[in-house]
Design a protein around this motif. Structure first.
Motif, PDB file in Angstrom:
ATOM      1  N   MET A 235       0.837  -1.203   0.000  1.00 58.12           N
ATOM      2  CA  MET A 235       0.000   0.000   0.000  1.00 58.12           C
ATOM      3  C   MET A 235       0.871   1.253   0.000  1.00 58.12           C
ATOM      4  SD  MET A 235      -2.841   0.885   2.908  1.00 58.12           S
ATOM      5  CE  MET A 235      -4.019   2.223   2.730  1.00 58.12           C
ATOM      6  N   ASN A 236       1.895   1.255   0.821  1.00 53.47           N
ATOM      7  CA  ASN A 236       2.820   2.391   0.852  1.00 53.47           C
ATOM      8  C   ASN A 236       3.566   2.537  -0.458  1.00 53.47           C
ATOM      9  OD1 ASN A 236       2.360   3.416   3.467  1.00 53.47           O
ATOM     10  ND2 ASN A 236       3.569   1.771   4.379  1.00 53.47           N
ATOM     11  N   ALA A 237       3.961   1.390  -1.054  1.00 60.73           N
ATOM     12  CA  ALA A 237       4.679   1.430  -2.329  1.00 60.73           C
ATOM     13  C   ALA A 237       3.805   1.996  -3.439  1.00 60.73           C
ATOM     14  CB  ALA A 237       5.165   0.032  -2.694  1.00 60.73           C
ATOM     15  N   ALA A 238       2.488   1.737  -3.354  1.00 54.66           N
ATOM     16  CA  ALA A 238       1.545   2.253  -4.353  1.00 54.66           C
ATOM     17  C   ALA A 238       1.173   3.709  -4.081  1.00 54.66           C
ATOM     18  CB  ALA A 238       0.287   1.393  -4.379  1.00 54.66           C
ATOM     19  N   LYS A 239       1.770   4.298  -3.025  1.00 56.22           N
ATOM     20  CA  LYS A 239       1.532   5.694  -2.648  1.00 56.22           C
ATOM     21  C   LYS A 239       0.063   5.963  -2.331  1.00 56.22           C
ATOM     22  CE  LYS A 239       5.526   7.514  -5.140  1.00 56.22           C
ATOM     23  NZ  LYS A 239       6.037   8.493  -6.122  1.00 56.22           N
ATOM     24  N   ILE A 240      -0.563   4.949  -1.703  1.00 54.90           N
ATOM     25  CA  ILE A 240      -1.925   5.115  -1.198  1.00 54.90           C
ATOM     26  C   ILE A 240      -1.815   5.364   0.296  1.00 54.90           C
ATOM     27  CG2 ILE A 240      -4.145   3.992  -0.823  1.00 54.90           C
ATOM     28  CD1 ILE A 240      -3.712   2.455  -3.391  1.00 54.90           C
ATOM     29  N   ARG A 241      -2.269   6.521   0.732  1.00 62.53           N
ATOM     30  CA  ARG A 241      -2.095   6.926   2.120  1.00 62.53           C
ATOM     31  C   ARG A 241      -3.060   6.164   3.028  1.00 62.53           C
ATOM     32  NH1 ARG A 241       0.719  10.868   4.337  1.00 62.53           N
ATOM     33  NH2 ARG A 241       0.148  11.678   6.410  1.00 62.53           N
ATOM     34  N   PRO A 242      -2.555   5.499   4.076  1.00 60.57           N
ATOM     35  CA  PRO A 242      -3.448   4.779   4.992  1.00 60.57           C
ATOM     36  C   PRO A 242      -4.285   5.735   5.823  1.00 60.57           C
ATOM     37  CG  PRO A 242      -1.187   4.737   5.809  1.00 60.57           C
ATOM     38  CD  PRO A 242      -1.138   5.356   4.441  1.00 60.57           C
ATOM     39  N   ASN A 243      -5.409   5.238   6.311  1.00 59.98           N
ATOM     40  CA  ASN A 243      -6.285   6.051   7.163  1.00 59.98           C
ATOM     41  C   ASN A 243      -6.522   5.329   8.487  1.00 59.98           C
ATOM     42  OD1 ASN A 243      -8.057   4.012   6.500  1.00 59.98           O
ATOM     43  ND2 ASN A 243      -9.305   5.262   5.134  1.00 59.98           N
ATOM     44  N   LYS A 244      -7.486   5.788   9.236  1.00 62.36           N
ATOM     45  CA  LYS A 244      -7.740   5.207  10.556  1.00 62.36           C
ATOM     46  C   LYS A 244      -8.115   3.732  10.472  1.00 62.36           C
ATOM     47  CE  LYS A 244      -9.203   9.482  12.844  1.00 62.36           C
ATOM     48  NZ  LYS A 244     -10.268  10.167  13.609  1.00 62.36           N
ATOM     49  N   VAL A 245      -8.910   3.398   9.471  1.00 57.62           N
ATOM     50  CA  VAL A 245      -9.355   2.010   9.324  1.00 57.62           C
ATOM     51  C   VAL A 245      -8.168   1.092   9.058  1.00 57.62           C
ATOM     52  CG1 VAL A 245     -10.876   0.468   8.033  1.00 57.62           C
ATOM     53  CG2 VAL A 245     -11.587   2.823   8.485  1.00 57.62           C
ATOM     54  N   THR A 246      -7.204   1.567   8.309  1.00 61.61           N
ATOM     55  CA  THR A 246      -6.003   0.761   8.010  1.00 61.61           C
ATOM     56  C   THR A 246      -5.322   0.327   9.297  1.00 61.61           C
ATOM     57  OG1 THR A 246      -5.697   2.192   6.078  1.00 61.61           O
ATOM     58  CG2 THR A 246      -3.930   0.657   6.599  1.00 61.61           C
ATOM     59  N   PHE A 247      -5.139   1.252  10.203  1.00 62.58           N
ATOM     60  CA  PHE A 247      -4.402   0.933  11.426  1.00 62.58           C
ATOM     61  C   PHE A 247      -5.247   0.115  12.402  1.00 62.58           C
ATOM     62  CE2 PHE A 247      -1.910   4.471   9.785  1.00 62.58           C
ATOM     63  CZ  PHE A 247      -0.631   3.964   9.931  1.00 62.58           C
ATOM     64  N   VAL A 248      -6.558   0.232  12.350  1.00 62.30           N
ATOM     65  CA  VAL A 248      -7.405  -0.663  13.140  1.00 62.30           C
ATOM     66  C   VAL A 248      -7.184  -2.102  12.686  1.00 62.30           C
ATOM     67  CG1 VAL A 248      -9.780  -1.356  13.608  1.00 62.30           C
ATOM     68  CG2 VAL A 248      -9.162   1.057  13.698  1.00 62.30           C
ATOM     69  N   GLY A 249      -7.137  -2.311  11.360  1.00 66.02           N
ATOM     70  CA  GLY A 249      -6.883  -3.652  10.835  1.00 66.02           C
ATOM     71  C   GLY A 249      -5.508  -4.171  11.196  1.00 66.02           C
ATOM     72  N   LEU A 250      -4.500  -3.311  11.106  1.00 64.59           N
ATOM     73  CA  LEU A 250      -3.128  -3.726  11.424  1.00 64.59           C
ATOM     74  C   LEU A 250      -2.975  -4.056  12.905  1.00 64.59           C
ATOM     75  CD1 LEU A 250      -1.185  -1.119   9.259  1.00 64.59           C
ATOM     76  CD2 LEU A 250      -1.230  -3.587   8.885  1.00 64.59           C
ATOM     77  N   LEU A 251      -3.496  -3.206  13.784  1.00 63.27           N
ATOM     78  CA  LEU A 251      -3.391  -3.453  15.217  1.00 63.27           C
ATOM     79  C   LEU A 251      -4.167  -4.702  15.620  1.00 63.27           C
ATOM     80  CD1 LEU A 251      -3.738   0.210  16.557  1.00 63.27           C
ATOM     81  CD2 LEU A 251      -1.652  -1.175  16.465  1.00 63.27           C
ATOM     82  N   SER A 252      -5.306  -4.917  14.971  1.00 62.84           N
ATOM     83  CA  SER A 252      -6.082  -6.127  15.240  1.00 62.84           C
ATOM     84  C   SER A 252      -5.310  -7.373  14.811  1.00 62.84           C
ATOM     85  CB  SER A 252      -7.427  -6.049  14.516  1.00 62.84           C
ATOM     86  OG  SER A 252      -8.180  -7.210  14.727  1.00 62.84           O
ATOM     87  N   ALA A 253      -4.613  -7.271  13.666  1.00 64.28           N
ATOM     88  CA  ALA A 253      -3.805  -8.405  13.202  1.00 64.28           C
ATOM     89  C   ALA A 253      -2.689  -8.716  14.191  1.00 64.28           C
ATOM     90  CB  ALA A 253      -3.229  -8.087  11.824  1.00 64.28           C
ATOM     91  N   CYS A 254      -2.030  -7.678  14.674  1.00 65.24           N
ATOM     92  CA  CYS A 254      -0.963  -7.886  15.663  1.00 65.24           C
ATOM     93  C   CYS A 254      -1.526  -8.472  16.954  1.00 65.24           C
ATOM     94  CB  CYS A 254      -0.256  -6.563  15.959  1.00 65.24           C
ATOM     95  SG  CYS A 254       0.675  -5.893  14.560  1.00 65.24           S
ATOM     96  N   SER A 255      -2.730  -8.066  17.328  1.00 61.80           N
ATOM     97  CA  SER A 255      -3.357  -8.585  18.536  1.00 61.80           C
ATOM     98  C   SER A 255      -3.635 -10.071  18.419  1.00 61.80           C
ATOM     99  CB  SER A 255      -4.659  -7.820  18.811  1.00 61.80           C
ATOM    100  OG  SER A 255      -5.336  -8.344  19.920  1.00 61.80           O
ATOM    101  N   HIS A 256      -4.189 -10.504  17.281  1.00 63.45           N
ATOM    102  CA  HIS A 256      -4.497 -11.924  17.091  1.00 63.45           C
ATOM    103  C   HIS A 256      -3.232 -12.770  17.007  1.00 63.45           C
ATOM    104  CE1 HIS A 256      -8.516 -10.373  15.950  1.00 63.45           C
ATOM    105  NE2 HIS A 256      -8.934 -11.568  16.344  1.00 63.45           N
ATOM    106  N   ALA A 257      -2.140 -12.176  16.510  1.00 67.39           N
ATOM    107  CA  ALA A 257      -0.889 -12.931  16.355  1.00 67.39           C
ATOM    108  C   ALA A 257       0.047 -12.769  17.553  1.00 67.39           C
ATOM    109  CB  ALA A 257      -0.175 -12.490  15.080  1.00 67.39           C
ATOM    110  N   GLY A 258      -0.304 -11.925  18.501  1.00 65.46           N
ATOM    111  CA  GLY A 258       0.526 -11.717  19.675  1.00 65.46           C
ATOM    112  C   GLY A 258       1.792 -10.923  19.411  1.00 65.46           C
ATOM    113  N   LEU A 259       1.793 -10.066  18.377  1.00 65.23           N
ATOM    114  CA  LEU A 259       2.974  -9.261  18.029  1.00 65.23           C
ATOM    115  C   LEU A 259       2.906  -7.923  18.765  1.00 65.23           C
ATOM    116  CD1 LEU A 259       3.095  -9.979  14.172  1.00 65.23           C
ATOM    117  CD2 LEU A 259       4.288 -11.174  16.011  1.00 65.23           C
ATOM    118  N   VAL A 260       3.293  -7.942  20.035  1.00 64.67           N
ATOM    119  CA  VAL A 260       3.163  -6.750  20.869  1.00 64.67           C
ATOM    120  C   VAL A 260       4.096  -5.640  20.406  1.00 64.67           C
ATOM    121  CG1 VAL A 260       3.342  -5.835  23.208  1.00 64.67           C
ATOM    122  CG2 VAL A 260       2.435  -8.137  22.829  1.00 64.67           C
TER     123      VAL A 260
END
Length: 796
Positions: A593-618
């Protein structure tokens, strides 16, 4: 919005007029049109007889025959014109006065003088010029029927006269008649000129008749080669405009690039066409190219390109254009001001839009409607309604656009009484046939819980296009009547209408929510056959549907097949991978997404933080949380706080989670505390659960918040604190909290049958219960274990 300015013939001098997309229709009289009233007292001196007139295309052939037949009995008046010209006006004086009569009655008086003076006699040399001028005068006053009478009454018709009649039909929006008259013009040996072609091309554009437009282009090219009749810049602009609005963008672009010279009109034509085709970024780039070539913009092109900035949410570019408008001296132009408000509203800055609105000296209905709609689009419904009331107080009448702009406010605030009052006004004004108004009325009634009224509006509309069908589908989706959604979808196909991208985007989430993969695949096939699969919104919905149905690999395949992706596309695939616990893959798509120069928004980081939560990547979660504010200027909200508490809680870092809540700049809401309570359940921390539970119970709970009570009761039960568990259960009953009932559903054929827990309302409940009891009895006889089902009822 104003459109490309074309020009027409007026006294052999070109003048530019804006051809609007909407014109008042010409009422065709059923009775014969009589000669002007002033002539009635002089009928004995006139040789003209009254002739019935029809403007139907099938009778255009009669126009080739003169209505007045001069016989030998009239030869004694052969020399009258020269004598009468001294009594009244000379031909040159009459021609001069016909150029700009102050009002219609003066034009009719001059018409009468021409008839009495026999200026239309075939032997005169001036009748063609005077007649043509008179035709144009009547057209300018909106009197097409009288222009046709004049046109019909002289045998030799010039191009000026033909162009005047064509323009009259254009002004009335009667594009089919324009094409019919154009063909008659060709059969009579007339050669269209550079005043004729823009009118015909305008009609082709209005009818989306691209093939007819191509034939006109071929005739232009033929006349250029055969008679050296070179098209001027206005003809090129009209061709560009026609091809662009008919969807043939490549032909429009080729014409523009091959133009020998490009002035402001040609740039306006190509930019308007680009915006019309939804190519907002390309329109802005064209505008920059125009400026680089030293062409100064005017208010028309500025009002055209500003909405493109709004669609792209390119606020900085829009502000730059606003500065350009100020420097060019037309920042106070009404159309530019309206376009600026629209741009700011689409960029989410209603405050700046309101400042422009307040600074406007003159406001038309479009000005009010633009800001009212802007408030609604940005969920500021109270501001929308308040501004609408101010508009009414100012004496500005409500039109279709205003009504459609304020109705969403009544819908979201559930102001049914006010919505019905506006509905009554709409009925009185005859706006109910407008598709957009009908659509917003359906939405309003559904949102206010009045489904019967919404369905009545839907069924009463005789001309239902796909927009109306989409509204009724959206209403059924909001009320979770999924069976009706698919039933209506089948009705669309039976009505021979073609679903659009909005239709599919409304239905696909239901397939994902219910796990009906079969229907999702069928809709995917429909999208492919109708060439809608390339639409970004449809692609996003397909990815979401496949992932929620458990087919992540198909969702990824659809993702890679998409030619165009936006922030929603990446958010969907990142959230899907996070839901399945594939944090590394989610992060890989984030890097893409960053390489395509598409700027992330709030929803992007909700998904990323949720992924880290499910995988235990503190550690990775902390890095993303800090990067969100530091690198991307995205401020955290309650969803991000909840994800971080969930991340720390799942990892067993409950103390750090408590400290995080304590450092929050705002008071923690229920979802944040609920995440910590859930972590206490995982790690059997009953003491901490006591503390969190008290904070939750101190807050004003919603009717559906019993889940936190049930969770706390389960925590007590897991640590064998039975009395505390019973107290919480008693608290649920004492507060009359509602526990959301479990639901199940089954698809049989094209029907979906839904059951709630302890539901007995199904029309065939007794029959279903009998069959179920029979199956349980058979299981008992065969010695199968069925203890768990001894108290089973349908849907429990």
């Amino acid at each position: 919005m104003r459109h490309l300015s074309l020009y027409h013939s007026h006294d052999n001098m070109p003048s530019r007029v804006a051809l609007s997309t909407t014109r008042k229709a010409i009422d065709i009289p059923k009775q014969p049109i009589l000669i002007p009233p002033l002539l009635l007292s002089n009928r004995s001196r006139s040789t003209t007889s009254t002739t019935p007139l029809s403007v139907l295309p099938s009778q255009f052939s009669d126009l080739s025959k003169p209505a007045v037949q001069f016989t030998d009995a009239h030869t004694h008046t052969q020399h009258c014109p020269s004598k009468l010209s001294h009594l009244f006006y000379s031909s040159s004086n009459l021609f001069s006065r016909l150029r700009s009569p102050p009002h219609l009655s003066e034009a009719r008086r001059l018409h009468a003088l021409l008839l009495v003076g026999a200026f239309f006699h075939p032997s005169t040399t001036v009748h063609r010029a005077l007649g043509s001028q008179l035709v144009n005068v009547y057209v300018q006053f909106g009197r097409l029927e009288e222009a046709l009478l004049v046109f019909h009454n002289f045998p030799q018709k010039s191009n000026v006269a033909w162009n005047g009649i064509l323009r009259g039909f254009i002004d009335g929006g009667q594009f089919s008649q324009v094409i019919e008259l154009y063909h008659l013009m060709l059969t009579q040996g007339m050669v269209p000129d550079n005043f004729t072609y823009p009118l015909i091309l305008k009609a082709c554009s209005g009818l989306s008749a691209v093939e007819q437009g191509r034939k006109v282009q071929e005739l232009i090219q033929f006349n250029e080669k055969q008679y050296n009749l070179k098209p001027n810049i206005y003809v090129y602009c009209a061709m560009i405009d026609m091809f662009a609005k008919c969807g043939s963008w490549s032909e429009a672009w080729m014409l523009f690039e091959n133009m020998p010279e490009k002035d402001l009109a040609s740039w306006t034509a190509i930019v308007c066409g680009t915006v019309h085709n939804g190519e907002s970024l390309q329109a802005i780039l064209l505008f920059r190219r125009m400026r680089a070539q030293g062409v100064r913009p005017d208010s028309v092109i500025m009002a055209t390109v500003l909405p493109a900035c709004g669609r792209l949410e390119a606020k900085q570019v829009g502000m730059t254009l606003q500065g350009c408008a100020v420097r060019s001296g037309f920042h106070g132009d009404l159309f530019v001001s309206n376009a600026l408000m629209d741009m700011y509203c689409k960029c989410g800055d209603t405050h700046e839009a309101s400042l422009i609105f307040c600074s406007m000296v003159y406001k038309d209905t479009v000005s009010w409607s633009t800001l009212i709609a802007g408030y609604s689009q940005n969920y500021q419904y109270r501001h929308s309604i308040e501004l609408y009331l101010d508009m009414i107080s100012s004496g500005v009448r409500t039109n279709e656009v205003t009504a459609a702009s304020v109705l969403p406010g009544f819908a979201k605030l559930k102001l049914l009484k006010q919505g019905k009052e506006l509905h009554n006004y709409i009925l009185k004004q005859g706006f109910e046939c407008d598709v957009v108004v009908g659509s917003t009325l359906i939405d309003m009634y559904f949102n206010c819980g009045s489904r019967r009224e919404a369905e009545h509006i839907f069924e009463s509309m005789s001309d239902r296009d796909i927009t109306i069908w989409n509204s009724i589908i959206a209403g059924c989706v909001s009320s979770e009547d999924f069976d009706s959604v698919f039933r209506i979808f089948r009705r669309i196909w039976k009505s021979k209408l073609t679903p659009n991208s909005i239709t599919l985007v409304s239905i696909l989430p239901i397939c994902g929510k219910m796990g009906t993969l079969k229907w999702g695949k069928e809709i995917h096939g429909c999208a492919t056959r109708m060439s809608l699969g390339m639409a970004v919104s449809v692609g996003n919905s397909l990815v979401d549907m496949y992932c929620k149905c458990g087919y992540l690999e198909i969702g990824v395949k659809v993702f890679h097949q998409m030619m165009q992706k936006n922030v929603v596309t990446y958010n969907t695939i990142i959230s899907a991978y996070g839901f399945y616990g594939y944090a590394e893959e989610a992060l890989r798509f984030f890097h893409q997404m960053n390489a395509a120069k598409i700027r992330p928004n709030k929803v992007t980081f909700v998904g990323l933080l949720s992924a880290c939560s499910h995988a235990g990547l503190v550690d990775r979660g902390w890095f993303l949380y800090n990067s969100m504010t530091r690198d991307y200027r995205v401020l955290p909200d309650m969803e991000h706080y909840s994800c971080m508490v969930d991340l720390l809680g799942r990892a067993g870092q409950l103390v750090d989670a408590c400290k995080f809540i304590g450092r929050m700049p705002v008071e923690a809401e229920l979802n944040v505390l609920g995440s910590l309570l859930g972590a206490c359940r995982i790690h059997n921390k009953a003491e901490l659960a006591d503390f969190i539970g008290k904070q939750i119970f101190e807050k004003e709970l919603e009717d559906d918040s019993s889940g936190y009570h049930v969770l706390l009761s389960n925590i007590y039960a897991s640590t064998e604190r039975w009395e505390d568990a019973a107290k919480v259960r008693t608290m649920i009953k004492g507060k009359s909290l509602i526990k959301i009932a479990g639901r199940s559903w089954i698809q049989i054929g094209f029907g979906i049958y839904m059951f709630n827990s302890r539901d007995t309302m199904h029309p065939e409940f007794n029959k279903i219960q009998q069959i179920l009891d029979s199956l349980l009895s058979e299981m008992k006889n065969k010695g199968l274990w069925y203890t768990l089902f001894s108290h089973y009822h349908v849907g429990s």
